[in-house]
Design a protein around this motif. Structure first.
Motif, PDB file in Angstrom:
ATOM      1  N   ILE A 118       0.738  -1.174  -0.050  1.00 51.04           N
ATOM      2  CA  ILE A 118       0.093   0.185  -0.143  1.00 51.04           C
ATOM      3  C   ILE A 118       0.816   1.247  -0.067  1.00 51.04           C
ATOM      4  CG2 ILE A 118      -1.749   1.233   1.248  1.00 51.04           C
ATOM      5  CD1 ILE A 118      -2.897  -1.221   2.136  1.00 51.04           C
ATOM      6  N   ARG A 119       1.697   1.193   0.766  1.00 44.74           N
ATOM      7  CA  ARG A 119       2.753   2.410   0.823  1.00 44.74           C
ATOM      8  C   ARG A 119       3.569   2.717  -0.614  1.00 44.74           C
ATOM      9  NH1 ARG A 119       6.553   1.700   5.744  1.00 44.74           N
ATOM     10  NH2 ARG A 119       5.156  -0.032   6.178  1.00 44.74           N
ATOM     11  N   ARG A 120       3.926   1.661  -1.097  1.00 47.72           N
ATOM     12  CA  ARG A 120       4.894   1.751  -2.373  1.00 47.72           C
ATOM     13  C   ARG A 120       3.782   2.266  -3.749  1.00 47.72           C
ATOM     14  NH1 ARG A 120       8.320  -3.651  -2.280  1.00 47.72           N
ATOM     15  NH2 ARG A 120       9.586  -3.040  -0.496  1.00 47.72           N
ATOM     16  N   LYS A 121       2.865   2.089  -3.426  1.00 49.31           N
ATOM     17  CA  LYS A 121       1.660   2.732  -4.656  1.00 49.31           C
ATOM     18  C   LYS A 121       2.157   3.983  -5.154  1.00 49.31           C
ATOM     19  CE  LYS A 121      -1.703  -0.851  -4.600  1.00 49.31           C
ATOM     20  NZ  LYS A 121      -3.153  -1.063  -4.947  1.00 49.31           N
ATOM     21  N   LEU A 122       2.313   4.255  -6.166  1.00 48.22           N
ATOM     22  CA  LEU A 122       2.440   5.752  -6.583  1.00 48.22           C
ATOM     23  C   LEU A 122       1.457   6.465  -7.328  1.00 48.22           C
ATOM     24  CD1 LEU A 122       5.890   4.991  -8.882  1.00 48.22           C
ATOM     25  CD2 LEU A 122       5.901   6.039  -6.646  1.00 48.22           C
ATOM     26  N   ASP A 123       1.457   7.922  -7.168  1.00 47.59           N
ATOM     27  CA  ASP A 123       0.376   8.437  -7.727  1.00 47.59           C
ATOM     28  C   ASP A 123       0.129   8.167  -9.402  1.00 47.59           C
ATOM     29  OD1 ASP A 123      -1.469  10.662  -7.940  1.00 47.59           O
ATOM     30  OD2 ASP A 123       0.178  11.906  -8.767  1.00 47.59           O
ATOM     31  N   PRO A 124      -0.880   7.930  -9.985  1.00 46.80           N
ATOM     32  CA  PRO A 124      -1.173   7.591 -11.212  1.00 46.80           C
ATOM     33  C   PRO A 124      -0.420   8.565 -12.260  1.00 46.80           C
ATOM     34  CG  PRO A 124      -3.139   7.526 -10.106  1.00 46.80           C
ATOM     35  CD  PRO A 124      -2.116   8.068  -9.087  1.00 46.80           C
ATOM     36  N   SER A 125      -0.496   9.747 -12.035  1.00 47.57           N
ATOM     37  CA  SER A 125       0.513  10.523 -13.066  1.00 47.57           C
ATOM     38  C   SER A 125       1.915  10.353 -13.067  1.00 47.57           C
ATOM     39  CB  SER A 125       0.001  12.158 -12.826  1.00 47.57           C
ATOM     40  OG  SER A 125       0.585  12.286 -11.678  1.00 47.57           O
TER      41      SER A 125
END
Length: 103
Positions: free
Chosen positions: A43-50
């Protein structure tokens, strides 16, 4: 056949069965706790989509070539290895001494 008192006196039943239950139950318990840890890291590693789109678009070979060009431009002939202060040395005095010897 066997009574409950006979089973209580049996060393295998008294010590072995709880030990086996502890080892087997502990492995299942640890699996659940470690799974929580890895789920939280995902969950913490997920980046902003842009930002994710920019990272995926960037070609890795271009990044390596840019880093290679930076390293070629660096002047490594004038590089000098400077020792850091030891724990028993005063770091301020040592830094002054290093600055004076570089000039």
């Amino acid at each position: 056949m066997f009574s409950f008192k006979t089973l209580q006196k049996n060393r295998t039943f008294k010590y072995g069965v709880p030990m086996v239950l502890l080892v087997v139950g502990g492995s299942f318990g640890l699996r659940e706790f470690t799974q929580i840890r890895y789920d939280a890291q995902k969950i913490r590693r997920k980046l902003d989509p842009s930002l994710q789109a920019r990272v995926s678009m960037q070609d890795q070979s271009q990044v390596l070539e840019n880093e290679y060009e930076k390293m070629k431009e660096a002047n490594l002939d004038e590089w000098k290895n400077i020792r850091g202060p030891r724990p028993w040395e005063n770091s301020k005095d040592f830094q002054e001494q290093q600055r004076n010897t570089q000039r």
